[in-house]
Design an enzyme around this catalytic site. Structure first.
Site, PDB file in Angstrom:
ATOM      1  N   ARG A  46      43.293  47.886  48.082  1.00 24.59           N
ATOM      2  CA  ARG A  46      43.022  46.544  47.588  1.00 24.59           C
ATOM      3  C   ARG A  46      41.547  46.465  47.200  1.00 24.59           C
ATOM      4  NH1 ARG A  46      39.365  46.270  50.662  1.00 24.59           N
ATOM      5  NH2 ARG A  46      39.096  44.082  50.141  1.00 24.59           N
ATOM      6  N   GLY A  47      41.172  45.320  46.624  1.00 23.97           N
ATOM      7  CA  GLY A  47      39.828  45.202  46.074  1.00 23.97           C
ATOM      8  C   GLY A  47      39.923  45.501  44.590  1.00 23.97           C
ATOM      9  N   ALA A  48      39.425  44.582  43.785  1.00 25.85           N
ATOM     10  CA  ALA A  48      39.621  44.709  42.342  1.00 25.85           C
ATOM     11  C   ALA A  48      39.206  46.078  41.778  1.00 25.85           C
ATOM     12  CB  ALA A  48      38.902  43.564  41.626  1.00 25.85           C
ATOM     13  N   ASP A 237      37.220  38.914  42.028  1.00 26.01           N
ATOM     14  CA  ASP A 237      38.420  39.527  41.455  1.00 26.01           C
ATOM     15  C   ASP A 237      38.518  39.274  39.957  1.00 26.01           C
ATOM     16  OD1 ASP A 237      39.006  39.138  44.452  1.00 26.01           O
ATOM     17  OD2 ASP A 237      40.457  40.621  43.748  1.00 26.01           O
ATOM     18  N   ASN A 247      37.792  34.708  43.618  1.00 23.01           N
ATOM     19  CA  ASN A 247      37.648  35.689  44.694  1.00 23.01           C
ATOM     20  C   ASN A 247      38.561  35.243  45.832  1.00 23.01           C
ATOM     21  OD1 ASN A 247      36.370  38.084  45.806  1.00 23.01           O
ATOM     22  ND2 ASN A 247      35.244  36.723  47.181  1.00 23.01           N
TER      23      ASN A 247
END
Lengths: 341, 341
Positions: A46-48, A237, A247
């Site tokens: 995860r995490g853009a 994000d 975000n």
């Protein structure tokens, strides 16, 4: 970093399973597009920025698994895989950005040979990963001067090494400050419903020897009121052209608290997070996630089945509340999106 | 109400075990001061008014268990029990208020006979409970006119029937509005770390047929930003003379969001919550609770053992952020503590 968020072996995308942290460091091996789709959907990765890198490699896996008899067959497979992957999580712009970049490489090449096209795609995916590492370093370098020695920083969710292929975005600034000999203390919002702050940010800062204190999201206000927070740094994000930021849910609450208390509020994100198609934050699609994340956390039942739940994954912080956006290309000041320094 | 938060049989204080809700409706029978102490400490019974009522009955149990040979022996036992009970939770003023009231009854009586003194104390404890019920009704009646038909109300923690012997404080206003035929919808902050909003507020509103939606505390900001909240109503654990309010951690965050969005922010609490000894909020002692509540919620490990944790049970909302305090005696407007209507 003592750990590696993701690694491509040539035929397998190996992901550090973030749903298992901090209890165990376990890896998930993905060999198909579907594997990567489910890994992204279930937040194994995860995490853009990390999602973008993973999607790049997923497109390599798509080409490897495609009908190799024609160039058209591979391109069709890539387009299909791209649409499928884009549907996985709607808010992070990096996902679509990486997929479109991979498809463009295939479209723009004249390669007819399957192996040649796969090689081109793998090279591009590795370039996305390498650029991601460089991007993190640059964000750290651009943000570091904003952080005074001895600062206490509040962060929300995980915009760290675990959210990228490199040293992170928000946490890159903290790592860079530490590397410059500054003493930094961090408060990490636990970040309900999935506790990325408690599970991931606390874990990775501990790995890197940075003092971190975990708090419930709703305790942040009392820290601000007590004057204990010198700056806030979060990731993003998706950022719109006017500098509004989507975000992790709860980011907006923190931004309002920071404004109320005159504390600088920084967003750290790669330039690729900026969606040039969108004018302002209200245009950003917000992913709604399952009620169970809220009312059955970790399997514990905290409200009756069937209880109505409001569970957006993200919120939007308007540019007016953002002191500066720190990107790999420089600092952008809230609202003045053309004011690059 | 379809349920009863507490009930005194004459020799036993029967408590609805709120740590077990919403999974099961189970009761805990307390027959000693120590039983009640642990029930309050472990949040089997919670909410400032309910704690006060429970403490009143605990003092009856203290007298019943005392050395009955002399009046002095009983008074000594009451004082000892009172000091012990007061140490149980430091923030809620009702606890000390009820204990002091029980001790004063004993001190002021001329009863020498043990049975007579116990009867006096039981009568007083039952009076505290009855007054609590009346108090709740009055708060509901005083607050109800502030709530428009069709309003959507955000609440934090549980200031409902479960927090009192009656229909609650914050939720009394909602129950009164419903009784007046108004259609009310409620958003309930889950209220980390112990989820009183998800576990208790959602449960009791569902029992009473009021539409309730649970959200993570950090999702409140996006509801305000979307214009979905018409009013906030919360309870209070202690109010100082200038109208500052200590309430469940996270209340201050909500108050700041309400101010930012021009949404009225109401506090509903009995007059007994006002601590006449304290001038302003910074004088209120804030209970710090165990790290495990944050990093081991429901037994689920979300951060490594030994992780630093910031876990205050309460925060302070300054009077400037409070539209009105609704008490059983009327409405008090933030800051103008002498402005009773």
């Amino acid at each position: 970093m003592r750990f590696r968020t993701l690694e491509f072996t040539g035929s397998t995308l190996r992901l550090l399973d973030q749903t298992k942290l901090p209890r165990t460091e376990q890896f998930l091996d993905c060999t198909t597009v579907s594997d990567v789709f489910h890994a992204i959907r279930s937040l194994v990765v995860r995490g853009a920025p990390a999602i973008g890198v993973a999607a790049g490699y997923a497109m390599v896996l798509a080409a490897q698994g495609a009908d190799c008899r024609s160039r058209a067959g591979i391109l069709a497979a890539l387009n299909q895989a791209g649409d499928y992957l884009k549907s996985c999580r709607p808010t992070a712009v990096n996902l679509a950005w990486a997929i479109d970049r991979m498809i463009a490489v295939a479209n723009n090449s004249t390669a007819n040979n399957c192996g040649e096209l796969v090689t081109l795609l793998e090279t591009e995916a590795r370039a996305i990963e390498a650029e991601d590492r460089t991007m993190c370093e640059k964000i750290g370098a651009n943000g570091e001067p904003l952080i005074p020695d001895g600062a206490t920083i509040l962060t929300h969710c995980n915009a760290g090494a675990l959210a990228t292929a490199g040293i992170g975005t928000a946490l890159a600034v903290i790592y860079a400050a530490q590397a410059h000999g500054k003493k930094i203390r961090v408060y990490a919002d636990e970040t309900r419903p999935l506790w990325q702050g408690a599970r991931l940010t606390a874990w990775e800062l501990q790995q890197e020897g940075i003092e971190v204190t975990v708090l419930c999201d709703n305790a942040a206000g009392s820290l601000f009121a007590a004057g204990k927070i010198d700056a806030v740094i979060v990731g993003a994000d998706r950022i719109t052209k006017n500098g509004d930021v989507a975000n992790k849910i709860g980011t907006y609450n923190v931004a309002v608290l920071a404004e109320k208390h005159g504390v600088p509020f920084y967003v750290a994100a790669p330039q690729s997070t900026i969606d040039q198609q969108l004018i302002s934050g209200e245009q950003i699609p917000i992913e709604m996630r399952a009620p169970e994340e809220v009312i059955k956390p970790g399997g514990v039942i905290i409200a009756a089945e069937g209880t109505r739940v409001y569970n957006p994954a993200f919120d939007v912080t308007p540019n007016a509340l953002i002191t500066a956006i720190i990107t790999d290309e420089g600092l952008w000041h809230g609202g003045r999106w053309d004011g690059r320094t």
